[in-house]
Scaffold this motif. Structure first.
Motif, PDB file in Angstrom:
ATOM      1  N   LYS A 109      -3.311   6.142  -8.084  1.00  0.00           N
ATOM      2  CA  LYS A 109      -3.362   5.304  -9.095  1.00  0.00           C
ATOM      3  C   LYS A 109      -2.015   4.329  -8.617  1.00  0.00           C
ATOM      4  O   LYS A 109      -2.008   3.015  -8.434  1.00  0.00           O
ATOM      5  CB  LYS A 109      -3.012   5.786 -10.365  1.00  0.00           C
ATOM      6  CG  LYS A 109      -2.651   4.684 -11.289  1.00  0.00           C
ATOM      7  CD  LYS A 109      -2.383   5.245 -12.718  1.00  0.00           C
ATOM      8  CE  LYS A 109      -2.056   4.114 -13.888  1.00  0.00           C
ATOM      9  NZ  LYS A 109      -1.816   4.638 -15.171  1.00  0.00           N
ATOM     10  N   GLU A 110      -1.073   4.942  -7.974  1.00  0.00           N
ATOM     11  CA  GLU A 110       0.287   4.197  -7.435  1.00  0.00           C
ATOM     12  C   GLU A 110      -0.319   3.222  -6.359  1.00  0.00           C
ATOM     13  O   GLU A 110       0.282   2.105  -6.175  1.00  0.00           O
ATOM     14  CB  GLU A 110       1.101   5.027  -7.081  1.00  0.00           C
ATOM     15  CG  GLU A 110       2.020   5.413  -8.350  1.00  0.00           C
ATOM     16  CD  GLU A 110       3.052   4.480  -8.932  1.00  0.00           C
ATOM     17  OE1 GLU A 110       3.528   3.534  -8.424  1.00  0.00           O
ATOM     18  OE2 GLU A 110       3.012   4.722 -10.075  1.00  0.00           O
ATOM     19  N   LEU A 111      -1.006   3.804  -5.398  1.00  0.00           N
ATOM     20  CA  LEU A 111      -1.544   3.078  -4.397  1.00  0.00           C
ATOM     21  C   LEU A 111      -2.182   1.737  -4.616  1.00  0.00           C
ATOM     22  O   LEU A 111      -2.061   0.790  -4.068  1.00  0.00           O
ATOM     23  CB  LEU A 111      -2.380   4.136  -3.133  1.00  0.00           C
ATOM     24  CG  LEU A 111      -2.734   3.517  -1.906  1.00  0.00           C
ATOM     25  CD1 LEU A 111      -2.618   4.748  -0.938  1.00  0.00           C
ATOM     26  CD2 LEU A 111      -4.097   2.901  -1.952  1.00  0.00           C
ATOM     27  N   ALA A 112      -3.336   2.138  -5.488  1.00  0.00           N
ATOM     28  CA  ALA A 112      -3.943   0.819  -6.072  1.00  0.00           C
ATOM     29  C   ALA A 112      -3.169  -0.023  -6.616  1.00  0.00           C
ATOM     30  O   ALA A 112      -3.515  -1.308  -6.472  1.00  0.00           O
ATOM     31  CB  ALA A 112      -5.178   1.654  -6.880  1.00  0.00           C
ATOM     32  N   GLU A 113      -2.160   0.130  -7.500  1.00  0.00           N
ATOM     33  CA  GLU A 113      -1.563  -0.808  -8.296  1.00  0.00           C
ATOM     34  C   GLU A 113      -0.549  -1.693  -7.248  1.00  0.00           C
ATOM     35  O   GLU A 113      -0.414  -2.870  -7.442  1.00  0.00           O
ATOM     36  CB  GLU A 113      -0.810  -0.185  -9.198  1.00  0.00           C
ATOM     37  CG  GLU A 113      -1.623   0.629 -10.701  1.00  0.00           C
ATOM     38  CD  GLU A 113      -0.759   1.086 -11.743  1.00  0.00           C
ATOM     39  OE1 GLU A 113       0.418   1.428 -11.545  1.00  0.00           O
ATOM     40  OE2 GLU A 113      -1.428   1.471 -12.474  1.00  0.00           O
ATOM     41  N   SER A 114      -0.150  -0.730  -6.112  1.00  0.00           N
ATOM     42  CA  SER A 114       1.017  -1.573  -5.254  1.00  0.00           C
ATOM     43  C   SER A 114      -0.109  -2.583  -4.527  1.00  0.00           C
ATOM     44  O   SER A 114       0.428  -3.582  -4.039  1.00  0.00           O
ATOM     45  CB  SER A 114       1.598  -0.573  -4.533  1.00  0.00           C
ATOM     46  OG  SER A 114       0.761   0.049  -3.706  1.00  0.00           O
ATOM     47  N   ALA A 115      -1.170  -2.187  -4.051  1.00  0.00           N
ATOM     48  CA  ALA A 115      -2.049  -2.789  -3.534  1.00  0.00           C
ATOM     49  C   ALA A 115      -2.607  -4.096  -4.179  1.00  0.00           C
ATOM     50  O   ALA A 115      -2.651  -5.202  -3.497  1.00  0.00           O
ATOM     51  CB  ALA A 115      -3.493  -2.140  -2.944  1.00  0.00           C
ATOM     52  N   ARG A 116      -2.941  -4.128  -5.374  1.00  0.00           N
ATOM     53  CA  ARG A 116      -3.034  -4.886  -6.370  1.00  0.00           C
ATOM     54  C   ARG A 116      -1.915  -6.192  -6.370  1.00  0.00           C
ATOM     55  O   ARG A 116      -2.076  -7.253  -6.324  1.00  0.00           O
ATOM     56  CB  ARG A 116      -3.493  -4.658  -7.832  1.00  0.00           C
ATOM     57  CG  ARG A 116      -4.872  -4.341  -7.938  1.00  0.00           C
ATOM     58  CD  ARG A 116      -5.255  -4.096  -9.423  1.00  0.00           C
ATOM     59  NE  ARG A 116      -6.345  -3.330  -9.361  1.00  0.00           N
ATOM     60  CZ  ARG A 116      -6.489  -2.292 -10.151  1.00  0.00           C
ATOM     61  NH1 ARG A 116      -5.751  -1.389 -10.470  1.00  0.00           N
ATOM     62  NH2 ARG A 116      -7.739  -1.528 -10.220  1.00  0.00           N
ATOM     63  N   ILE A 117      -0.832  -5.742  -6.771  1.00  0.00           N
ATOM     64  CA  ILE A 117       0.541  -6.538  -6.745  1.00  0.00           C
ATOM     65  C   ILE A 117       0.476  -7.110  -5.453  1.00  0.00           C
ATOM     66  O   ILE A 117       1.320  -8.379  -5.296  1.00  0.00           O
ATOM     67  CB  ILE A 117       1.696  -5.525  -7.228  1.00  0.00           C
ATOM     68  CG1 ILE A 117       1.580  -5.120  -8.549  1.00  0.00           C
ATOM     69  CG2 ILE A 117       2.850  -6.339  -7.098  1.00  0.00           C
ATOM     70  CD1 ILE A 117       2.420  -3.932  -8.864  1.00  0.00           C
ATOM     71  N   SER A 118       0.391  -6.573  -4.226  1.00  0.00           N
ATOM     72  CA  SER A 118       0.574  -7.162  -3.094  1.00  0.00           C
ATOM     73  C   SER A 118      -0.428  -7.991  -2.799  1.00  0.00           C
ATOM     74  O   SER A 118      -0.318  -8.883  -1.904  1.00  0.00           O
ATOM     75  CB  SER A 118       0.667  -5.904  -1.964  1.00  0.00           C
ATOM     76  OG  SER A 118       1.853  -5.249  -2.192  1.00  0.00           O
ATOM     77  N   GLY A 119      -1.654  -8.253  -3.548  1.00  0.00           N
ATOM     78  CA  GLY A 119      -2.466  -9.576  -3.201  1.00  0.00           C
ATOM     79  C   GLY A 119      -3.996  -9.042  -3.032  1.00  0.00           C
ATOM     80  O   GLY A 119      -4.672  -9.719  -2.947  1.00  0.00           O
ATOM     81  N   LEU A 120      -4.353  -7.668  -2.949  1.00  0.00           N
ATOM     82  CA  LEU A 120      -5.851  -7.555  -3.089  1.00  0.00           C
ATOM     83  C   LEU A 120      -6.329  -7.622  -4.498  1.00  0.00           C
ATOM     84  O   LEU A 120      -5.779  -7.293  -5.330  1.00  0.00           O
ATOM     85  CB  LEU A 120      -6.115  -5.966  -2.276  1.00  0.00           C
ATOM     86  CG  LEU A 120      -5.742  -5.603  -1.151  1.00  0.00           C
ATOM     87  CD1 LEU A 120      -6.098  -4.256  -0.417  1.00  0.00           C
ATOM     88  CD2 LEU A 120      -6.571  -6.619  -0.149  1.00  0.00           C
ATOM     89  N   VAL A 121      -7.520  -7.860  -4.350  1.00  0.00           N
ATOM     90  CA  VAL A 121      -8.486  -7.827  -5.567  1.00  0.00           C
ATOM     91  C   VAL A 121      -9.485  -6.776  -5.509  1.00  0.00           C
ATOM     92  O   VAL A 121     -10.266  -6.962  -4.624  1.00  0.00           O
ATOM     93  CB  VAL A 121      -9.071  -9.316  -5.786  1.00  0.00           C
ATOM     94  CG1 VAL A 121      -9.852  -9.676  -6.955  1.00  0.00           C
ATOM     95  CG2 VAL A 121      -8.063 -10.524  -5.514  1.00  0.00           C
ATOM     96  N   PHE A 122      -9.450  -6.110  -6.476  1.00  0.00           N
ATOM     97  CA  PHE A 122     -10.490  -4.887  -6.772  1.00  0.00           C
ATOM     98  C   PHE A 122     -11.593  -5.566  -7.983  1.00  0.00           C
ATOM     99  O   PHE A 122     -11.411  -6.128  -8.850  1.00  0.00           O
ATOM    100  CB  PHE A 122      -9.848  -3.725  -7.272  1.00  0.00           C
ATOM    101  CG  PHE A 122      -8.987  -3.002  -6.367  1.00  0.00           C
ATOM    102  CD1 PHE A 122      -8.225  -2.079  -6.945  1.00  0.00           C
ATOM    103  CD2 PHE A 122      -8.640  -3.460  -5.272  1.00  0.00           C
ATOM    104  CE1 PHE A 122      -7.194  -1.397  -6.257  1.00  0.00           C
ATOM    105  CE2 PHE A 122      -7.886  -2.843  -4.605  1.00  0.00           C
ATOM    106  CZ  PHE A 122      -7.005  -1.914  -4.950  1.00  0.00           C
TER     107      PHE A 122
END
Length: 122
Positions: A109-122
């Protein structure tokens, strides 16, 4: 021993179900794998099964990131930021999040949330 086998097979079953149903129409997927010591993230092109970008906690020594223990949420957060930066450099913005059968909880969950904050769109 019997419990470990059932746990592994049920994770693999969840993984194949998710991959079969969800990622067929997406071009890129963010695949996460975790062990007790490390966490790995890769951007995979679904049609060709080639890796476009990757990041893992194994790289911490090479990147001069000082962590004595790499199997925690803080390390997963750093990996999420790294994979997002590397994907955006390659021009990848929209991905499907493939958690490989792991629960969306803790380090995943932490990996996914930090990737979203950094600019990736899921």
């Amino acid at each position: 021993m019997k419990g470990k086998i059932n746990k592994k097979y049920s994770r693999i079953r969840r993984c194949t179900k998710i991959r079969k149903n969800k990622h067929s129409n997406r071009l890129f997927r963010l695949v996460v794998h975790r062990t007790s010591r490390h966490i790995y993230a890769q951007i995979v092109v679904s049609k060709k099964s080639t890796i476009s970008a990757s990041a893992s906690t194994v790289e911490f020594k090479k990147l001069n990131i000082n962590h004595t223990y790499t199997g925690n949420k803080h390390s997963a957060k750093i990996i999420g930021q790294l994979i997002a930066e590397r994907a955006l450099k390659k021009g990848i913005k929209v991905v499907f999040f493939d958690r490989s059968g792991f629960k969306y909880h803790g380090r995943v969950k932490e990996l996914a949330e930090s990737a979203r904050i950094s600019g990736l769109v899921f």
